[in-house]
Scaffold this motif. Structure first.
Motif, PDB file in Angstrom:
ATOM      1  N   ALA A 510       0.825  -1.206   0.000  1.00 60.29           N
ATOM      2  CA  ALA A 510       0.000   0.000   0.000  1.00 60.29           C
ATOM      3  C   ALA A 510       0.860   1.257   0.000  1.00 60.29           C
ATOM      4  O   ALA A 510       0.545   2.254  -0.669  1.00 60.29           O
ATOM      5  N   THR A 511       1.963   1.225   0.732  1.00 58.81           N
ATOM      6  CA  THR A 511       2.870   2.386   0.758  1.00 58.81           C
ATOM      7  C   THR A 511       3.497   2.620  -0.609  1.00 58.81           C
ATOM      8  O   THR A 511       3.627   3.768  -1.071  1.00 58.81           O
ATOM      9  N   CYS A 513       2.176   1.822  -3.482  1.00 54.80           N
ATOM     10  CA  CYS A 513       1.121   2.354  -4.349  1.00 54.80           C
ATOM     11  C   CYS A 513       0.909   3.844  -4.086  1.00 54.80           C
ATOM     12  O   CYS A 513       0.732   4.645  -5.028  1.00 54.80           O
ATOM     13  N   LEU A 514       0.903   4.237  -2.821  1.00 52.27           N
ATOM     14  CA  LEU A 514       0.740   5.645  -2.483  1.00 52.27           C
ATOM     15  C   LEU A 514       1.909   6.472  -3.017  1.00 52.27           C
ATOM     16  O   LEU A 514       1.718   7.593  -3.556  1.00 52.27           O
ATOM     17  N   LEU A 517       1.424   6.879  -6.784  1.00 56.31           N
ATOM     18  CA  LEU A 517       0.396   7.850  -7.116  1.00 56.31           C
ATOM     19  C   LEU A 517       0.903   9.277  -6.908  1.00 56.31           C
ATOM     20  O   LEU A 517       0.643  10.186  -7.719  1.00 56.31           O
ATOM     21  N   THR A 518       1.647   9.473  -5.821  1.00 52.74           N
ATOM     22  CA  THR A 518       2.215  10.805  -5.566  1.00 52.74           C
ATOM     23  C   THR A 518       3.225  11.186  -6.647  1.00 52.74           C
ATOM     24  O   THR A 518       3.279  12.326  -7.106  1.00 52.74           O
ATOM     25  N   SER A 540      -7.718   9.432  -8.631  1.00 58.10           N
ATOM     26  CA  SER A 540      -7.144   9.709  -7.313  1.00 58.10           C
ATOM     27  C   SER A 540      -8.061   9.202  -6.205  1.00 58.10           C
ATOM     28  O   SER A 540      -7.613   8.610  -5.217  1.00 58.10           O
ATOM     29  N   TRP A 543      -7.863   5.361  -6.118  1.00 56.63           N
ATOM     30  CA  TRP A 543      -6.631   4.872  -5.528  1.00 56.63           C
ATOM     31  C   TRP A 543      -6.581   5.158  -4.030  1.00 56.63           C
ATOM     32  O   TRP A 543      -6.073   4.331  -3.247  1.00 56.63           O
ATOM     33  N   ASN A 544      -7.073   6.322  -3.607  1.00 54.21           N
ATOM     34  CA  ASN A 544      -7.070   6.634  -2.175  1.00 54.21           C
ATOM     35  C   ASN A 544      -7.946   5.650  -1.385  1.00 54.21           C
ATOM     36  O   ASN A 544      -7.585   5.221  -0.292  1.00 54.21           O
ATOM     37  N   ILE A 547      -6.059   2.404  -1.179  1.00 55.30           N
ATOM     38  CA  ILE A 547      -4.927   2.471  -0.256  1.00 55.30           C
ATOM     39  C   ILE A 547      -5.397   2.484   1.192  1.00 55.30           C
ATOM     40  O   ILE A 547      -4.829   1.799   2.063  1.00 55.30           O
ATOM     41  N   VAL A 548      -6.459   3.256   1.476  1.00 59.21           N
ATOM     42  CA  VAL A 548      -6.976   3.294   2.846  1.00 59.21           C
ATOM     43  C   VAL A 548      -7.478   1.910   3.266  1.00 59.21           C
ATOM     44  O   VAL A 548      -7.202   1.432   4.378  1.00 59.21           O
ATOM     45  N   TYR A 551      -4.486  -0.285   3.999  1.00 63.65           N
ATOM     46  CA  TYR A 551      -3.877  -0.038   5.307  1.00 63.65           C
ATOM     47  C   TYR A 551      -4.741  -0.610   6.438  1.00 63.65           C
ATOM     48  O   TYR A 551      -4.217  -1.163   7.414  1.00 63.65           O
TER      49      TYR A 551
END
Length: 655
Positions: A510-511, A513-514, A517-518, A540, A543-544, A547-548, A551
């Protein structure tokens, strides 16, 4: 050789009779035939196997031509021509199936004449093959278990398939005798065990006589001393043990469930060709499942729900694909209408209804799977008959498993997470499994793959009672357990929480992927992909959300891994005495394996540099149970305990 008893004849009256011509010898009596009687399988082998084969072929033909049939139905302008083509194709397919049936049935008739078995004085022989002849010889001393299985169709006709397992592991295929009647299968099982026991008794008597002769020849026994009676003493000890066992068996709890009525009906009806019941020995201990145990066992064995649901999803997608093929150009308009409807308020109600329908569907599948599991356990009985353990189950498809007590490799007590919460466990026996014969089309089911399950769902406090009644030979289990080293807790947290932890690595993904995206937003990659602001905004958000959720799931899995590591360090241990060894591995689920010392084929310890620094070792004890053997492992035992265990493994250790 002594002369034959010839009746005296009167002397001839002539004083000097000439030497009489030799009287013609009577024809020699025909030597008794040494050919063993041939036992053919039941004639249902011909037509049941043919019907099964043709059914499989018909299903394959229909599946292979399903898309063609849909295309003919959907094609415009065909009319009567399409119907004529379909009729011709159907008739042609039917003719091909009938011709194939005739060929298969003819081959089965010829194969039936060459498929038989014989029961000789020293071995069992199975003969088969039309062009390539095959003979399988099984010495009675090598027979480990004689199992039988019957599908629903076989049960209706009273026939089954017998599997004769030998002590050969996965490299040795089981000898399969297909389509024998139930009476013939019971007779064969009793005959094989009786002949095996008779040969074992003869070997014991010969060994005793050899020992007595050796003692006499060397003068170890004086003139007034009795000859060693090893054989009689052994038989007396066995008889005393059997009497003690028969007298001290605890009375089993009254066990019965609603499906036992159906099992009794099956036993009484038997089938069309089942034949009379055979006496296979006296039962000294027997139990079944209560309604509660049957229900909980069914609920705990619902692993097939996910596969069923995935199959339904794939099927729905295929149906949708066929519908789009049939609709052709009209599908585009349907998609546009669906997009317009998605923007309306009614779409929310439709989504809720679909979600509720999916939930109901999953629950229905779960219930159906539980019912199917209960039917699979229907008629479950475990018993001790002489020196054998027998287990049978299955209301529709019946399975019978039996094993000699001296072939039992281990006793396994398994507790899944749900079973631990309820205080129940699964009780099974490890045994040497021969591979399924290549001549057999049936595969062993889940219970068979787990060894012999002598109780699928039983209270932990009933385990000693069942073991005392079913396998009293395992009564002297070790009591003083040696826990893992204290440092094992820290090592378990690192091993299970980080190195093997699914939650930790999911958080890493997940990190990443974040970060990706950034990076896309910072480097202007969206412009290269020709994404406008709306598409980038939706991407966005998606993906958010992913990712959430990732996590959150990672945190849950990490907590579960850490709790499992703590429980493992607190509950894992091993123990041994002069006869047995026992290994327990705890955690969210728990497994305890007990096995005789004489069944250990190989034992060793190993350690990596980190373990040596922490002063711990890994214990590995291998028995012959399962395909290729079963290795029971305990990680991070203290080095002193590991060395003491190695000394115990040596011949004469711990005596």
């Amino acid at each position: 050789m002594s002369a034959p008893n010839v009746p005296p004849q009167a002397p001839a009256p002539m004083p000097n009779p000439p030497a009489p011509a030799p009287a013609p010898m009577p024809p020699a009596a025909a030597a008794p035939s040494t050919e063993l009687p041939r036992h053919h399988v039941h004639h249902s082998y011909i037509w049941l196997e043919s019907v099964r084969t043709i059914f499989i072929i018909a299903v394959c033909v229909v599946v292979a031509n399903f898309s063609t049939i849909i295309g003919l139905v959907a094609e415009e302008g065909m009319g009567a021509e399409a119907g004529f083509i379909m009729a011709v194709a159907g008739i042609g397919t039917l003719v091909v199936i009938l011709l194939t049936f005739g060929i298969v049935a003819g081959l089965r008739v010829v194969g039936y004449k060459h498929l038989y078995f014989t029961v000789g004085p020293d071995e069992f022989t199975l003969c088969s093959g039309i062009f390539n002849k095959k003979q399988v010889h099984v010495p009675y001393q090598r027979v480990q278990s004689v199992d039988q299985r019957a599908t629903l169709l076989q049960r209706l006709f009273g026939v089954c398939t017998v599997s004769i397992d030998t002590a050969g592991g996965a490299a040795n295929k089981a000898v399969v005798v297909p389509y024998v009647t139930k009476a013939q299968a019971e007779w064969l099982r009793a005959e094989l065990y009786n002949r095996k026991n008779a040969l074992a008794a003869q070997a014991a008597v010969a060994s005793g006589m050899a020992g007595a002769a050796s003692a006499t020849a060397t003068g170890m026994a004086g003139a007034g001393d009795p000859i060693p009676q090893s054989v009689e003493a052994g038989i007396a000890a066995m008889a005393q043990g059997a009497a003690t066992f028969a007298g001290n068996v605890p009375s089993p709890a009254a066990a019965g469930n609603v499906l036992d009525v159906g099992a009794e009906a099956w036993n009484q009806v038997g089938g069309v060709f089942a034949g009379p019941a055979q006496d296979t020995g006296r039962v000294t201990y027997e139990y079944g499942l209560t309604n509660k145990e049957l229900f909980l066992a069914g609920l705990s064995n619902t692993t097939s729900v996910g596969l069923i649901f995935a199959g339904l999803v794939v099927g729905v997608l295929q149906i949708v694909g066929f519908i789009f093929d049939v609709m052709g150009d009209a599908a585009d308009g349907a998609v546009e209408s669906a997009l317009v409807f998605a923007d309306s308020q009614a779409s929310a109600y439709l989504i809720g209804a679909v979600s509720a329908g999916v939930i109901v569907l999953v629950l229905v599948l779960w219930v159906l799977s539980a019912v199917g599991s209960c039917i699979g356990y229907g008629g479950f009985k475990a018993r001790r008959r002489n020196n054998r353990i027998e287990v049978e189950y299955g209301l529709l498809q019946h399975t019978f498993q039996g094993i000699d007590i001296d072939r039992v490799q281990s006793v396994v007590v398994k507790q899944s997470f749900i079973r631990r919460l309820l205080g129940y466990c699964e009780l099974s026996l490890g045994k040497i499994d021969a591979g399924v014969s290549e001549d057999s089309s049936s595969q062993k089911n889940t219970l068979a793959n787990q060894g012999i399950v002598i109780h699928p769902f039983v209270k932990m406090n009933r385990v000693p009672e069942i073991l005392a009644g079913l396998v009293p030979e395992f009564a002297d289990l070790p009591r003083e357990a040696k826990p893992v080293a204290k440092v094992a807790l820290r090592r378990a947290l690192i091993r299970r929480g980080i190195i093997q932890g699914g939650g930790f690595w999911l958080a890493v993904v997940a990190t990443l992927c974040l970060a990706g995206l950034t990076w896309m937003g910072a480097t202007g990659t969206a412009e290269l992909l020709e994404l406008d602001s709306d598409d980038l905004f939706l991407l966005s958000i998606g993906w958010n959300v992913v990712i959430v959720c990732g996590y959150g799931l990672a945190a849950i899995l990490l907590v579960v891994d850490l709790v499992g590591a703590v429980l493992w360090a607190r509950e894992s241990s091993f123990a041994y005495n002069h006869r047995f060894m026992q290994v327990s591995n705890g955690g969210l689920s728990r497994e305890t394996v007990s096995f005789p010392r004489q069944k250990i084929q190989f034992g060793c310890t190993k350690s990596n540099p980190l373990q040596r620094r922490a002063g711990t070792d890994t214990l590995l004890a291998t028995t012959a149970a399962g395909s290729g053997g079963t290795t029971t492992t305990l990680i991070d035992a203290s080095h002193a305990d590991a060395m003491a265990w190695l000394d115990w493994l040596k011949p004469g250790g711990n005596q």
